[in-house]
Design an enzyme around this catalytic site. Structure first.
Site, PDB file in Angstrom:
ATOM      1  N   LYS A 104      36.360  45.195  29.988  1.00 31.80           N
ATOM      2  CA  LYS A 104      37.824  45.182  30.046  1.00 31.80           C
ATOM      3  C   LYS A 104      38.315  43.817  29.560  1.00 31.80           C
ATOM      4  O   LYS A 104      37.969  42.774  30.118  1.00 31.80           O
ATOM      5  CB  LYS A 104      38.262  45.436  31.492  1.00 31.80           C
ATOM      6  CG  LYS A 104      39.679  45.025  31.838  1.00 31.80           C
ATOM      7  CD  LYS A 104      40.740  45.865  31.182  1.00 31.80           C
ATOM      8  CE  LYS A 104      42.095  45.593  31.815  1.00 31.80           C
ATOM      9  NZ  LYS A 104      42.500  44.162  31.770  1.00 31.80           N
ATOM     10  N   GLY A 117      36.744  37.563  39.821  1.00 32.75           N
ATOM     11  CA  GLY A 117      38.174  37.356  39.956  1.00 32.75           C
ATOM     12  C   GLY A 117      38.601  37.183  41.395  1.00 32.75           C
ATOM     13  O   GLY A 117      37.846  36.693  42.239  1.00 32.75           O
ATOM     14  N   SER A 118      39.799  37.634  41.707  1.00 36.57           N
ATOM     15  CA  SER A 118      40.385  37.375  43.013  1.00 36.57           C
ATOM     16  C   SER A 118      39.821  38.286  44.093  1.00 36.57           C
ATOM     17  O   SER A 118      39.323  39.383  43.827  1.00 36.57           O
ATOM     18  CB  SER A 118      41.904  37.552  42.948  1.00 36.57           C
ATOM     19  OG  SER A 118      42.246  38.924  42.875  1.00 36.57           O
ATOM     20  N   GLY A 168      39.136  42.194  43.670  1.00 35.99           N
ATOM     21  CA  GLY A 168      37.754  42.612  43.867  1.00 35.99           C
ATOM     22  C   GLY A 168      37.610  43.618  44.991  1.00 35.99           C
ATOM     23  O   GLY A 168      36.900  44.624  44.870  1.00 35.99           O
ATOM     24  N   GLU A 223      32.305  39.154  42.324  1.00 31.67           N
ATOM     25  CA  GLU A 223      32.198  37.735  42.673  1.00 31.67           C
ATOM     26  C   GLU A 223      33.615  37.212  42.816  1.00 31.67           C
ATOM     27  O   GLU A 223      34.368  37.175  41.849  1.00 31.67           O
ATOM     28  CB  GLU A 223      31.424  36.996  41.575  1.00 31.67           C
ATOM     29  CG  GLU A 223      31.050  35.583  41.953  1.00 31.67           C
ATOM     30  CD  GLU A 223      31.899  34.573  41.233  1.00 31.67           C
ATOM     31  OE1 GLU A 223      32.872  34.095  41.861  1.00 31.67           O
ATOM     32  OE2 GLU A 223      31.602  34.256  40.086  1.00 31.67           O
ATOM     33  N   CYS A 274      35.273  28.769  40.614  1.00 33.81           N
ATOM     34  CA  CYS A 274      34.971  29.468  41.863  1.00 33.81           C
ATOM     35  C   CYS A 274      34.107  28.618  42.780  1.00 33.81           C
ATOM     36  O   CYS A 274      34.079  28.839  43.990  1.00 33.81           O
ATOM     37  CB  CYS A 274      34.282  30.799  41.571  1.00 33.81           C
ATOM     38  SG  CYS A 274      32.764  30.619  40.613  1.00 33.81           S
ATOM     39  N   GLU A 278      41.189  29.884  50.305  1.00 28.52           N
ATOM     40  CA  GLU A 278      41.144  29.130  49.066  1.00 28.52           C
ATOM     41  C   GLU A 278      42.531  29.007  48.442  1.00 28.52           C
ATOM     42  O   GLU A 278      43.305  29.963  48.429  1.00 28.52           O
ATOM     43  CB  GLU A 278      40.212  29.822  48.064  1.00 28.52           C
ATOM     44  CG  GLU A 278      40.095  29.092  46.735  1.00 28.52           C
ATOM     45  CD  GLU A 278      39.328  29.882  45.687  1.00 28.52           C
ATOM     46  OE1 GLU A 278      38.757  29.259  44.788  1.00 28.52           O
ATOM     47  OE2 GLU A 278      39.316  31.123  45.781  1.00 28.52           O
TER      48      GLU A 278
END
Length: 534
Positions: free
Chosen positions: A194, A249-250, A254, A273, A312, A399
């Site tokens: 994607k 990603g977020s 996720g 992740e 990350c 985070e």
């Protein structure tokens, strides 16, 4: 890798956002992506969205070629990936310039990342060819064999087509031609990627380069495809042809992908992740001298501001002995940090809101660097907070994606243990120690290993080497699968499953399990290791 902002107090449950990106899609989705320059705010029309009929054809090609790709010798798949690496290097300057207009990460950083992506592709090709990931085991029938009356042969088999959702903050290393794509191809799986809306023009160019390179190397047409658009991404997750999903990603996105894949008639694994607050600890022995504190504070600031804090593995929290002066030392180190820009409007907005939420939750700014010009500019910031503010549900334990980090002081080892126990599991954790003989190292390393995927001593977690021993993962909610890594040789394991063959004639066995060992693989025959490359 990015996490959406959470409120300081628990909020009523809401339906998850199923989109694989931080930004919310408009009610009427455009027919094409929009490319934006973070420095200037200028926009340009990007590639058109993939139509449903076109997507159906790509999925059909991937499914149709899956068996052929799985049956291709791993050494040949290694050749495919080396060809992709060569293409990346050949077009490095073009790709660097294009990526810089969409990410503002700077030519030096991006040029290095192109090289890193090429090296990754070659590495995964080497892992494929080595063959240990297939875990071939043979227990022969009859006298001397371990199979008893049966001939048993077991190996890991590719799952089938994999849908990949890359990251905004590493457009090459975790993008269209990044870790997930390379490791899935190495494992013998077709890949459908994607395109990321943060860098759609770069995604399209990379998609063309990868497709052309694979075709030139002799790979089947269904080995790789790029799809564009929000709806096409959701359709990938829902498609019965897709056997697994890899996402970077977020946490919000996720988690939503995990839940969406679980609702399929036949659920598939999602290897997401996502990331949380990565803690760092300054030990009393390291803080015993001013030089030790300065060294740790400088490393901490360099690490959490690298790439404008859009890693990350960024350390978001430094736990330091009370009275050490670590917060003041970090403030001093911040003075030399160059300002820059965040990747998207969504990330910039969440960063600003995150800073406000941290202050509302009890944090106090200690120092802030000057921001660059532009709407997506960030002002690197060090904050401090009292230890009792680190409590369940606090925004301080979430985070804040961007160049912001928190320093909190502790009173002795029992207090430090308590504070560490309040944190969410993370991708990485770091310890700034007083050296190998530091008395706190043994218990700290053991404690942190229970809640992080990687423990770093006297170093900083930003930057993940691609190698045989690497693990880039962690317990939930850092990732959706604590047993999986998205970086390193073990990344191939995500896209395989074991199958045992009992009393199957030689001609019907996969080549990896045949007596002649045509692929020259490391194998365990009746418990004894044999074969493989010297």
């Amino acid at each position: 890798m990015t996490t959406d902002v959470a409120s300081p107090e628990p909020a009523p449950a809401a339906p998850p956002d199923p989109r694989p990106d931080r930004l919310r899609a408009p009610r009427e989705a455009p027919a094409a992506e929009v490319s934006r320059n973070p420095r200037t705010g200028a926009s340009a029309r990007g590639p058109r969205h993939t139509e449903p009929r076109e997507l159906a054809g790509l999925l059909s090609a991937a499914a149709g070629d899956a068996a052929r790709i799985a049956a291709t010798a791993p050494a040949l798949r290694g050749h495919w990936l080396r060809t992709v690496a060569d293409a990346l290097e050949e077009h490095a300057e073009e790709l660097t310039a294009l990526a810089d207009t969409e990410t503002a990460l700077g030519p030096d950083r991006l040029r290095g990342e192109v090289g890193r992506a090429a090296a990754q592709a070659r590495f995964y090709g080497e892992v494929a060819a080595e063959g240990g990931w297939l875990d071939v085991r043979i227990d022969r029938a009859g006298p001397g064999g371990l199979g008893g009356p049966a001939d048993l042969r077991r190996m890991n088999r590719p799952l089938g087509p994999v849908a990949v959702f890359g990251a905004s903050n590493f457009p090459f290393a975790f993008g269209v031609a990044g870790h997930d794509t390379a490791s899935a191809l190495a494992a013998g799986c077709p890949v459908l990627v994607k395109a990321h809306p943060a860098h759609p023009l770069l995604s399209a160019r990379l998609g063309t380069l990868v497709s052309d390179a694979l075709r030139a190397a002799g790979a089947p047409a269904g080995a790789f495809a790029l799809v564009t658009g929000f709806d096409a991404g959701l359709a990938l997750v829902d498609a019965p042809e897709v056997a697994a999903v890899a996402f970077t990603g977020s946490q919000t996105a996720g988690t939503a992908l995990v839940e969406r894949a679980a609702r399929r008639p036949v659920p598939v694994p999602v290897f997401a992740e996502m990331g949380t607050v990565n803690p760092a600890v300054l030990t009393p022995a390291a803080a015993a001298t001013a030089a030790g504190v300065t060294r740790a504070a400088t490393g901490f600031v360099d690490s959490f501001t690298l790439g404008q804090g859009q890693f990350c593995t960024k350390p978001g929290l430094l736990l330091a002995p009370r009275g050490s002066g670590a917060a003041e030392a970090a403030a001093g180190a911040l003075a030399g940090v160059r300002p820059g820009w965040l990747l998207t409007e969504g990330i910039a907005g969440a960063y600003r809101q995150g800073l406000a939420d941290l202050v509302a939750a009890g944090a106090r700014p200690v120092a802030r660097a000057e921001a660059a010009d532009g709407a997506l500019a960030a002002a690197p910031t060090v904050l401090t907070a009292p230890a009792d503010a680190l409590r369940p549900g606090s925004r301080l334990l979430e985070e804040c994606f961007g160049p912001v980090a928190l320093v909190v002081e502790y009173d002795g080892a029992p207090h430090l243990r308590d504070l560490l126990g309040r944190l969410q599991p993370s991708l990485a954790a770091a310890v700034a120690s007083g050296g190998p003989a530091d008395p706190d190292l043994p218990w700290l390393v053991e404690h942190l290993a229970r809640q992080a995927g990687r423990v770093v001593v006297d170093g900083w977690p930003t930057g993940v080497a691609t190698g045989w021993a690497q693990h880039h993962g962690g317990p939930w909610p850092a990732t959706s699968r604590p047993d999986a890594t998205s970086v390193g040789a073990a990344a191939l394991d995500r896209f395989t499953r074991p199958v045992a063959f009992q009393n199957v004639p030689e001609a019907a066995l996969p080549e990896a399990l045949r007596d002649g060992d045509p692929w020259n693989l490391p194998r365990r025959v009746d418990g004894v290791r044999t074969g493989g490359r010297s």
